[in-house]
Design an enzyme around this catalytic site. Structure first.
Site, PDB file in Angstrom:
ATOM      1  N   GLY A  81      17.768 -19.711 -42.635  1.00  0.00           N
ATOM      2  CA  GLY A  81      17.280 -20.340 -41.866  1.00  0.00           C
ATOM      3  C   GLY A  81      17.766 -21.435 -41.030  1.00  0.00           C
ATOM      4  CD  GLN A  83      20.243 -28.099 -40.732  1.00  0.00           C
ATOM      5  OE1 GLN A  83      21.220 -28.333 -41.598  1.00  0.00           O
ATOM      6  NE2 GLN A  83      20.448 -28.390 -39.444  1.00  0.00           N
ATOM      7  CB  SER A  84      21.049 -20.960 -43.709  1.00  0.00           C
ATOM      8  OG  SER A  84      22.022 -20.266 -44.973  1.00  0.00           O
ATOM      9  CG  ASN A  85      22.772 -25.355 -48.165  1.00  0.00           C
ATOM     10  OD1 ASN A  85      23.313 -26.424 -47.350  1.00  0.00           O
ATOM     11  ND2 ASN A  85      21.788 -25.580 -48.619  1.00  0.00           N
ATOM     12  CB  ALA A  87      24.240 -19.439 -42.496  1.00  0.00           C
TER      13      ALA A  87
END
Length: 342
Positions: A81, A83-85, A87
């Site tokens: 997403g 705000q992916s941690n 990523a």
């Protein structure tokens, strides 16, 4: 073969310096007073890691980056997403290990403010040197990533696809290792944790811990998860499947069923990434009592579930509880509007 030796045949790149600490949340217990019903609350500090701002996804990435390098890949394409941690930490891991990184970020949360779309994890993604593709609403992230991998191949390079949350069977091995780590630390503390509290998003963390518990001869139902992505039953069935695939990957004959795992849907609220009043309160109480940061998407909701289930008796009075702090604090800055409104 010892438990850690089970993992030695899988390619791995070390991204974590050593076991993350376990600490008791004394000030929180004092603040809760009689409301904690004699429950001892401990935290496994998986936010306490050196690389990329820390967080649980680094455990998965040790094995995923190891797999990518063993396959001769020079680029990692990670899906998540906005705000992916996962990523963010994929970008940091690639920077550390010399791989190119491309992030395919889908609109999984109905938040279109500039602070959400450009701050928090997204800011760090770019600082770590990743090429960031933020997709439009409704755009297919898997197709985009597959097409991008084909373009990379056509250019004479080789891409490794890291799916949502890194929750492939290989990625789950990072939390099999964590289960072994918790067992060793419990022995050192002379303390057996009755409950291990976690969030459940894409299910890889839960599946890895559960598989590790099974291998260690312990009951996986002592892991109590709060789903933050899918409905309760869907999350349960997906996590059971993932756990069994991981056990098969480890060449173990044991299998789990739905009755062996505990997943609660009480904290999901309006869905993935949607703030809830209980999450905001949990983030605040941990911050004010311990000076620790819970993220708003995963840890904040799971800790809200922990507090609620202590008070309603689902978590029995007098038990020892271990809360796994999964990190993700950069996401707080993307939710400043929700957190400041309380």
């Amino acid at each position: 073969m010892s438990q850690p030796d089970l993992l030695s045949r899988f390619p791995r790149v070390r991204l974590i310096a050593g076991p993350t600490p376990i600490q008791r949340l004394d000030r929180l217990e004092q603040l809760l007073g009689d409301r904690r019903a004699g429950v001892s609350i401990w935290a496994k500090r998986d936010d306490f890691m050196e690389l990329g701002g820390g967080g649980n996804k680094l455990r998965k990435l040790e094995f995923l980056v190891g797999q990518a390098k063993s396959e001769g890949c020079d680029t990692v394409i990670a899906i998540g997403g906005v705000q992916s941690n996962f990523a963010r930490l994929a970008a940091a891991a690639c920077a550390k290990t010399g791989l190119a990184c491309e992030l395919v970020l889908a609109q999984m949360v109905p938040r279109d403010s500039s602070i959400y779309q450009g701050n928090g994890n997204v800011l760090l993604d770019r600082l770590f040197g990743a090429r960031v593709h933020i997709l439009a609403k409704g755009e297919d992230a898997s197709k985009f990533a597959t097409d991008r991998a084909s373009e990379i191949t056509a250019a004479g390079r080789k891409a490794f696809m890291a799916t949502l949350g890194g929750s492939t069977p290989t990625g789950c091995l990072g939390y099999v290792d964590c289960a072994f780590e918790i067992a060793l630390q419990s022995a050192e503390l002379g303390l057996d944790f009755d409950q291990i509290i976690i969030p459940n998003g894409s299910g890889g963390m839960h599946a890895g811990l559960a598989a590790g518990m099974v291998v260690a001869g312990k009951d996986p139902s002592r892991i109590r998860a709060y789903t933050v992505l899918s409905a309760e039953n869907a999350s349960l069935l997906a996590t059971v499947d993932k756990t069994n695939v991981v056990l098969a990957l480890l060449s173990k004959s044991e299998r789990v069923g739905p009755k062996d795992l505990e997943i609660s849907g009480t904290q999901l609220g309006d869905g993935y990434g949607a703030p809830t009043p209980d999450m905001v309160e949990a983030v605040a109480i941990v911050g004010r009592s311990e000076g620790l940061l819970l993220d708003p998407v995963y840890g904040g909701k799971a800790f809200a579930g922990l507090l609620s289930d202590i008070q309603n008796g689902t978590i029995s009075p007098g038990t020892n509880v271990l809360f796994v702090m999964t990190g993700g604090s950069p996401g707080l800055y993307a939710y400043a509007d929700a957190l400041n409104s309380n």
